[in-house]
Design an enzyme around this catalytic site. Structure first.
Site, PDB file in Angstrom:
ATOM      1  N   GLU A  65      42.827  53.518  -1.800  1.00 58.59           N
ATOM      2  CA  GLU A  65      41.595  54.212  -0.824  1.00 58.59           C
ATOM      3  C   GLU A  65      41.972  55.837  -1.017  1.00 58.59           C
ATOM      4  OE1 GLU A  65      42.348  53.747   3.877  1.00 58.59           O
ATOM      5  OE2 GLU A  65      40.334  54.275   4.306  1.00 58.59           O
TER       6      GLU A  65
ATOM      7  N   ARG B 214      55.489  50.535   3.253  1.00 55.39           N
ATOM      8  CA  ARG B 214      55.286  49.745   4.807  1.00 55.39           C
ATOM      9  C   ARG B 214      56.059  48.443   4.700  1.00 55.39           C
ATOM     10  NH1 ARG B 214      51.217  53.594   6.113  1.00 55.39           N
ATOM     11  NH2 ARG B 214      51.652  53.985   3.945  1.00 55.39           N
TER      12      ARG B 214
HETATM   13  P1  AMP Z   1      44.538  49.684  -0.108  1.00 52.40           P
HETATM   14  O1  AMP Z   1      45.283  49.476  -1.852  1.00 52.40           O
HETATM   15  O2  AMP Z   1      42.783  50.065  -0.692  1.00 52.40           O
HETATM   16  O3  AMP Z   1      44.263  48.552   0.137  1.00 52.40           O
HETATM   17  O4  AMP Z   1      45.541  50.585   0.427  1.00 52.40           O
HETATM   18  C1  AMP Z   1      46.653  49.888   0.865  1.00 52.40           C
HETATM   19  C2  AMP Z   1      47.843  51.109   1.025  1.00 52.40           C
HETATM   20  O5  AMP Z   1      47.563  51.665   1.123  1.00 52.40           O
HETATM   21  C3  AMP Z   1      49.219  49.911   1.518  1.00 52.40           C
HETATM   22  O6  AMP Z   1      50.016  50.191   0.952  1.00 52.40           O
HETATM   23  C4  AMP Z   1      48.979  50.868   3.038  1.00 52.40           C
HETATM   24  O7  AMP Z   1      50.286  51.508   3.847  1.00 52.40           O
HETATM   25  C5  AMP Z   1      48.018  52.289   2.601  1.00 52.40           C
HETATM   26  N1  AMP Z   1      46.755  52.837   3.253  1.00 52.40           N
HETATM   27  C6  AMP Z   1      45.468  52.424   2.862  1.00 52.40           C
HETATM   28  N2  AMP Z   1      44.484  53.405   3.860  1.00 52.40           N
HETATM   29  C7  AMP Z   1      45.940  53.493   4.915  1.00 52.40           C
HETATM   30  C8  AMP Z   1      45.339  53.639   6.280  1.00 52.40           C
HETATM   31  N3  AMP Z   1      43.781  53.991   6.751  1.00 52.40           N
HETATM   32  N4  AMP Z   1      46.395  53.700   7.331  1.00 52.40           N
HETATM   33  C9  AMP Z   1      47.268  53.765   6.978  1.00 52.40           C
HETATM   34  N5  AMP Z   1      47.843  53.453   5.542  1.00 52.40           N
HETATM   35  C10 AMP Z   1      46.941  52.900   4.638  1.00 52.40           C
END
Ligand code: AMP
Length: 170
Positions: free
Chosen positions: A95, A58
């Site tokens: 996450e 995205r």
């Molecule tokens: P992080 O590495 O945990 O900051 O996760 C960020 C990445 O995971 C981004 O590329 C987001 O597109 C996706 N992502 C993580 N959590 C979510 C969420 N709750 N809703 C949508 N996309 C998420």
């Protein structure tokens, strides 16, 4: 513009316990998408970036639009084994899982100033890996711009020293 009207919350996707923020309603509304790109661009135009790097998938959508808006080149940070030439690779925890990102070794050169773009900042692992990729190539990461920041997950703390901008904070 009430941006939250264009984000659909989906409980338990892709795993139980995750509240997924679906931005596809924003993308399909021309006015809302345009306004979102304007809001993501405004704070980063003074950073004098030379490139925009978008994070698969995205981050490509927002990043390519920002690159056009800022009249900068676009570099994709891709999931593993997608890029055809020699790469740098960084692994990270998500996450909801583990993954890695790659860029071509010749994507940047020392002195380049890279603006990193993604849709959502959650734990910050993805963005921290993206920053490391930029730095391994000898370039500087000058900022991170996101549409959504999940502030409770304190992703910013993994990005000390990097200016971080978000349009919506939950
Ligand atoms: P992080 O590495 O945990 O900051 O996760 C960020 C990445 O995971 C981004 O590329 C987001 O597109 C996706 N992502 C993580 N959590 C979510 C969420 N709750 N809703 C949508 N996309 C998420």
């Amino acid at each position: 513009m009430i941006f939250t009207d264009f984000v659909q919350d989906v409980p338990d996707f892709p795993k139980p316990g995750i509240l997924f923020r679906d931005i596809t309603p924003l993308l399909s509304d021309p006015h809302a998408f345009h306004q979102a790109i304007e809001a993501m661009t405004r704070p980063v135009s003074p950073l004098h970036a030379t490139h925009v790097m978008g994070i698969e998938s995205r981050g490509f959508i927002f990043g390519a639009a920002l690159a056009q808006r800022l009249e900068l080149g676009f570099v994709p940070a891709r999931k593993p084994r997608k890029l055809p030439r020699p790469t740098y690779l960084e692994a990270y925890g998500l996450e909801y899982g583990d993954d890695s990102l790659e860029i071509h070794k010749d994507a940047f050169k020392p002195g380049d100033r890279v603006l990193i773009v993604d849709d959502v900042l959650a734990t910050g692992g993805t963005a921290a890996a993206a920053r490391k990729l930029v730095e391994r190539s000898g370039a500087s990461a000058v900022g991170l711009t996101l549409f959504i920041e999940l502030a409770d997950l304190t992703g910013r703390e993994k990005l000390a020293g990097l200016p971080v901008f978000s349009v919506l904070r939950y």
